[in-house]
Design a protein around this motif. Structure first.
Motif, PDB file in Angstrom:
ATOM      1  N   SER A   1      -5.732   0.536  -0.791  1.00 59.97           N
ATOM      2  CA  SER A   1      -5.939   0.292  -2.213  1.00 59.97           C
ATOM      3  C   SER A   1      -6.537   1.515  -2.896  1.00 59.97           C
ATOM      4  O   SER A   1      -6.388   1.697  -4.087  1.00 59.97           O
ATOM      5  CB  SER A   1      -6.805  -0.945  -2.443  1.00 59.97           C
ATOM      6  OG  SER A   1      -8.101  -0.736  -1.947  1.00 59.97           O
TER       7      SER A   1
ATOM      8  N   GLN B   1      -4.302   1.443  -9.664  1.00 57.22           N
ATOM      9  CA  GLN B   1      -4.206   0.064 -10.132  1.00 57.22           C
ATOM     10  C   GLN B   1      -2.926  -0.161 -10.942  1.00 57.22           C
ATOM     11  O   GLN B   1      -2.250  -1.162 -10.776  1.00 57.22           O
ATOM     12  CB  GLN B   1      -5.447  -0.318 -10.965  1.00 57.22           C
ATOM     13  CG  GLN B   1      -5.473  -1.775 -11.398  1.00 57.22           C
ATOM     14  CD  GLN B   1      -5.480  -2.754 -10.233  1.00 57.22           C
ATOM     15  OE1 GLN B   1      -6.024  -2.489  -9.162  1.00 57.22           O
ATOM     16  NE2 GLN B   1      -4.830  -3.901 -10.431  1.00 57.22           N
TER      17      GLN B   1
ATOM     18  N   ILE C   1       0.004  -0.549  -8.622  1.00 56.54           N
ATOM     19  CA  ILE C   1      -0.017  -1.878  -7.993  1.00 56.54           C
ATOM     20  C   ILE C   1       0.501  -2.928  -8.970  1.00 56.54           C
ATOM     21  O   ILE C   1       1.342  -3.764  -8.618  1.00 56.54           O
ATOM     22  CB  ILE C   1      -1.435  -2.226  -7.478  1.00 56.54           C
ATOM     23  CG1 ILE C   1      -1.808  -1.305  -6.317  1.00 56.54           C
ATOM     24  CG2 ILE C   1      -1.519  -3.698  -7.067  1.00 56.54           C
ATOM     25  CD1 ILE C   1      -3.243  -1.422  -5.844  1.00 56.54           C
ATOM     26  N   GLU C   2       0.045  -2.861 -10.216  1.00 55.70           N
ATOM     27  CA  GLU C   2       0.476  -3.839 -11.226  1.00 55.70           C
ATOM     28  C   GLU C   2       1.972  -3.725 -11.500  1.00 55.70           C
ATOM     29  O   GLU C   2       2.660  -4.740 -11.648  1.00 55.70           O
ATOM     30  CB  GLU C   2      -0.334  -3.659 -12.512  1.00 55.70           C
ATOM     31  CG  GLU C   2      -1.781  -4.092 -12.349  1.00 55.70           C
ATOM     32  CD  GLU C   2      -2.673  -3.688 -13.519  1.00 55.70           C
ATOM     33  OE1 GLU C   2      -2.169  -3.085 -14.504  1.00 55.70           O
ATOM     34  OE2 GLU C   2      -3.888  -3.975 -13.435  1.00 55.70           O
TER      35      GLU C   2
ATOM     36  N   GLN D   1       3.772  -5.228  -8.608  1.00 57.80           N
ATOM     37  CA  GLN D   1       3.653  -6.689  -8.694  1.00 57.80           C
ATOM     38  C   GLN D   1       4.700  -7.246  -9.656  1.00 57.80           C
ATOM     39  O   GLN D   1       5.369  -8.239  -9.345  1.00 57.80           O
ATOM     40  CB  GLN D   1       2.258  -7.107  -9.193  1.00 57.80           C
ATOM     41  CG  GLN D   1       1.198  -7.061  -8.130  1.00 57.80           C
ATOM     42  CD  GLN D   1      -0.163  -7.477  -8.669  1.00 57.80           C
ATOM     43  OE1 GLN D   1      -0.716  -6.819  -9.542  1.00 57.80           O
ATOM     44  NE2 GLN D   1      -0.674  -8.574  -8.151  1.00 57.80           N
TER      45      GLN D   1
ATOM     46  N   SER E   1       1.824 -10.084  -4.202  1.00 51.39           N
ATOM     47  CA  SER E   1       0.436 -10.132  -4.663  1.00 51.39           C
ATOM     48  C   SER E   1      -0.231  -8.775  -4.411  1.00 51.39           C
ATOM     49  O   SER E   1       0.280  -7.949  -3.651  1.00 51.39           O
ATOM     50  CB  SER E   1      -0.329 -11.222  -3.912  1.00 51.39           C
ATOM     51  OG  SER E   1      -0.549 -10.831  -2.560  1.00 51.39           O
ATOM     52  N   HIS E   2      -1.386  -8.577  -5.024  1.00 47.39           N
ATOM     53  CA  HIS E   2      -2.167  -7.348  -4.833  1.00 47.39           C
ATOM     54  C   HIS E   2      -2.456  -7.136  -3.343  1.00 47.39           C
ATOM     55  O   HIS E   2      -2.267  -6.029  -2.809  1.00 47.39           O
ATOM     56  CB  HIS E   2      -3.472  -7.441  -5.642  1.00 47.39           C
ATOM     57  CG  HIS E   2      -4.297  -6.196  -5.592  1.00 47.39           C
ATOM     58  ND1 HIS E   2      -5.093  -5.874  -4.517  1.00 47.39           N
ATOM     59  CD2 HIS E   2      -4.443  -5.186  -6.493  1.00 47.39           C
ATOM     60  CE1 HIS E   2      -5.694  -4.725  -4.752  1.00 47.39           C
ATOM     61  NE2 HIS E   2      -5.323  -4.284  -5.940  1.00 47.39           N
ATOM     62  N   ASN E   3      -2.909  -8.200  -2.661  1.00 48.42           N
ATOM     63  CA  ASN E   3      -3.223  -8.085  -1.227  1.00 48.42           C
ATOM     64  C   ASN E   3      -1.993  -7.736  -0.399  1.00 48.42           C
ATOM     65  O   ASN E   3      -2.074  -6.930   0.532  1.00 48.42           O
ATOM     66  CB  ASN E   3      -3.848  -9.380  -0.702  1.00 48.42           C
ATOM     67  CG  ASN E   3      -5.290  -9.547  -1.133  1.00 48.42           C
ATOM     68  OD1 ASN E   3      -5.938  -8.600  -1.565  1.00 48.42           O
ATOM     69  ND2 ASN E   3      -5.790 -10.760  -1.020  1.00 48.42           N
TER      70      ASN E   3
ATOM     71  N   THR F   1      -1.170  -4.015  -0.882  1.00 47.96           N
ATOM     72  CA  THR F   1      -2.054  -3.094  -0.161  1.00 47.96           C
ATOM     73  C   THR F   1      -1.810  -3.164   1.344  1.00 47.96           C
ATOM     74  O   THR F   1      -1.850  -2.135   2.022  1.00 47.96           O
ATOM     75  CB  THR F   1      -3.542  -3.329  -0.499  1.00 47.96           C
ATOM     76  OG1 THR F   1      -3.884  -4.685  -0.258  1.00 47.96           O
ATOM     77  CG2 THR F   1      -3.827  -2.974  -1.947  1.00 47.96           C
TER      78      THR F   1
END
Length: 192
Positions: free
Chosen positions: A6, A11, A14-15, A18, A24-26, A29
């Motif tokens: 991460s 960020q 990641i978004e 997504q 999902s974020h998890n 990562t």
């Protein structure tokens, strides 16, 4: 404390992933961590050799074909993390409220396109008898005679080929797969 993965992904990246993939974020990562462990050249991209070191692909009779489809996404000799995620997303199970979504990266339509490309070896948007035979050979090896393989290929084309050109188009493939539960068969559970 955040994971190493991460920390290396911004960020906003990641978004964006997504939104594109539904992961999902998890999950992102975790998959980034896996991606970086596969990236032996440590250049932020995977080569064919990196993929071939994945044990599950190495033992899969269609492993080489799956690897090739990762590279079709980018038409390059390297696959970056976003390309990797877009291809993996095709194997994400459908959400119940996503059943009628034809545009989602993991929709029934996209899963069918991926499966079709597994057979369309020359990428001409048609599956010929020879292509079908090649994939069947990959799947069964020497466990079935050439005569039996030919019979399977002929019967498959006879049943799916509705326009009589002796090849299977994507539309014909989709129609032949209508009763198949592609959404379940082409889904892998990704841990959160």
């Amino acid at each position: 404390m955040g994971s190493r993965a991460s920390l290396l992904l911004r960020q906003e990246e990641i978004e964006q992933i997504q939104r594109e993939t539904g992961f999902s974020h998890n999950q992102i990562t975790r998959l980034y961590s896996r991606f970086t462990s596969l990236d032996k050249g440590q250049n932020g991209a995977l080569s064919r050799e990196d993929f071939q070191r994945i044990p599950e692909l190495a033992i899969n009779p269609l492993g080489e074909r799956v690897v090739q489809l990762f590279f079709l996404e980018g038409e390059d000799e390297q696959v970056n993390f976003r390309q990797y995620m877009r291809t993996l997303a095709r194997f994400r199970p459908l959400d119940p409220n996503q059943k009628n979504d034809k545009d989602g990266v993991n929709s029934r339509e996209k899963k069918l396109e991926f499966a079709f490309r597994m057979y369309d070896l020359d990428q001409d948007n048609r599956i010929s008898r020879e292509e079908l035979l090649q994939v069947l050979r990959m799947m069964v090896g020497v466990n079935i005679s050439e005569e039996q393989l030919g019979s399977i290929a002929d019967r498959t084309i006879q049943e799916a080929d509705t326009d009589g050109d002796q090849r299977i188009s994507f539309e014909e493939f989709s129609k032949a797969m209508e009763r198949s539960e592609v959404e379940q068969k082409m889904s892998v559970r990704f841990l959160d």
